[in-house]
Design an enzyme around this catalytic site. Sequence first.
Site, PDB file in Angstrom:
ATOM      1  N   HIS A  55       0.864  -1.176   0.000  1.00 49.78           N
ATOM      2  CA  HIS A  55       0.000   0.000   0.000  1.00 49.78           C
ATOM      3  C   HIS A  55       0.906   1.234   0.000  1.00 49.78           C
ATOM      4  CE1 HIS A  55      -2.935  -2.941   1.747  1.00 49.78           C
ATOM      5  NE2 HIS A  55      -3.692  -2.342   0.857  1.00 49.78           N
ATOM      6  N   ASP A  64       2.307   1.813   3.345  1.00 46.63           N
ATOM      7  CA  ASP A  64       3.305   0.851   3.848  1.00 46.63           C
ATOM      8  C   ASP A  64       4.690   1.433   3.561  1.00 46.63           C
ATOM      9  OD1 ASP A  64       1.621  -1.280   4.668  1.00 46.63           O
ATOM     10  OD2 ASP A  64       1.414  -1.942   2.587  1.00 46.63           O
TER      11      ASP A  64
HETATM   12  C1  3MF Z   1      -9.709  -6.499   0.970  1.00 42.50           C
HETATM   13  C2  3MF Z   1      -8.479  -6.774   0.216  1.00 42.50           C
HETATM   14  C3  3MF Z   1      -7.394  -5.746   0.338  1.00 42.50           C
HETATM   15  C4  3MF Z   1      -6.566  -5.614  -0.919  1.00 42.50           C
HETATM   16  C5  3MF Z   1      -5.391  -4.699  -0.711  1.00 42.50           C
HETATM   17  C6  3MF Z   1      -4.541  -4.539  -1.937  1.00 42.50           C
HETATM   18  C7  3MF Z   1      -6.510  -5.268   2.488  1.00 42.50           C
HETATM   19  O1  3MF Z   1     -10.629  -7.512   0.901  1.00 42.50           O
HETATM   20  O2  3MF Z   1      -8.369  -7.812  -0.402  1.00 42.50           O
HETATM   21  O3  3MF Z   1      -6.589  -6.143   1.423  1.00 42.50           O
HETATM   22  O4  3MF Z   1      -6.124  -6.843  -1.375  1.00 42.50           O
HETATM   23  O5  3MF Z   1      -5.852  -3.461  -0.339  1.00 42.50           O
HETATM   24  O6  3MF Z   1      -5.267  -4.042  -2.977  1.00 42.50           O
END
Ligand code: 3MF
Length: 344
Positions: A52, A55
């Site tokens: 992200h 991150d």
């Molecule tokens: C939510 C998700 C997310 C995405 C992530 C990357 C937090 O159901 O799957 O996980 O995978 O944001 O795009």
Amino acid sequence: MAKKPGNYRFSFGPWNISMGADPFGPVVRKEVAFAKKVREYKKLGFDYVQLHDDDVVPADWDAAATTRGVAKVRQLLASEGLKGEFIAPRLWEDPRTIDGAYTANSASARRYARDRSRRAVDIANMLGIDLIVLWPAREGTYIREAKDPIAATGLMVDAVNDMLEHDPNIRIVGEMKPNEPMDQAYCPTVGHFMGLCYRTADPKRVGVLIESAHSILAGLDPSDDMAYALWHGKLWGVHLNDQNGLKYDQDKTFGSVDLRRAFNQVWVLDRAGYYDIGVVGLDIKAMRTTKQIDETRHLANSLRVFQHLLKLVRSVDASRVEALRGARDYEGLELYIMEHLLGR
Ligand code: 3MF
Ligand code: MG
């Protein structure tokens, strides 16, 4: 002679090493620092990190601090021999996006979401990553009357165009999920987003990432969703996991609920030569009961299940399958597949 099947590359996200909080109880494992998580990847057999934007660097850092912060993460990844797979703007945690990001009713919230998304593209560039993942978490409604759903569809396209225009090389994939946190998400399935792909300013740079659990939550089969996107040449990412029926998003270990469903996902990916197209991403949560010392077991286990299933996929007797299909003997085909899975 047929081309030799290739090797897969694997990724997971740092959020997959988690502290076990759920809506009914607090954390049960200690927080692990980002750098420490990064050092786990190679040991576990992974080469790519899903990231992200925050991150990498906090969302409120200015341009100069962002550049310095990104350089540090670039160095950290390089020192471990890792690559970033994608950057996903985490648009769902900021107080400004309570009512949505790209489809918020407030113009200033929409502006914030688009500014932050362009900044995510900049971060990707600085890390040598050419893929942005959009999980439109809060694009949708709790009650249908809250927003204009026709306008919302156009706002999603505008947001994608904004990023495409910001950078001539960036590719964007939508990771669709029908519900949670919203009651009803806009663009709830892969097919919905694929329809929008072709209406963007540069359709060849817009595709999808398919998460197994998200397809299941929409009542769809993940392998068929993957096949649909593969036919379009638009499957550029996957989040393999599993899901036990229609409830909250569980992100269970790959294959742990339905081995045959997992087998079919590996089969469709391998048949399409996905190893040459994209990275096999996992998006898996540890159980809340998992002890600190076992905090990465769900990732190692999922990778192992993938490798077992890949062996089974590559040892399917294709001519037998063809013969059974030709004879319309699906009872026989079903038994053959089940016995193959059972090692009989
Ligand atoms: C939510 C998700 C997310 C995405 C992530 C990357 C937090 O159901 O799957 O996980 O995978 O944001 O795009
Ligand atoms: Mg996911």
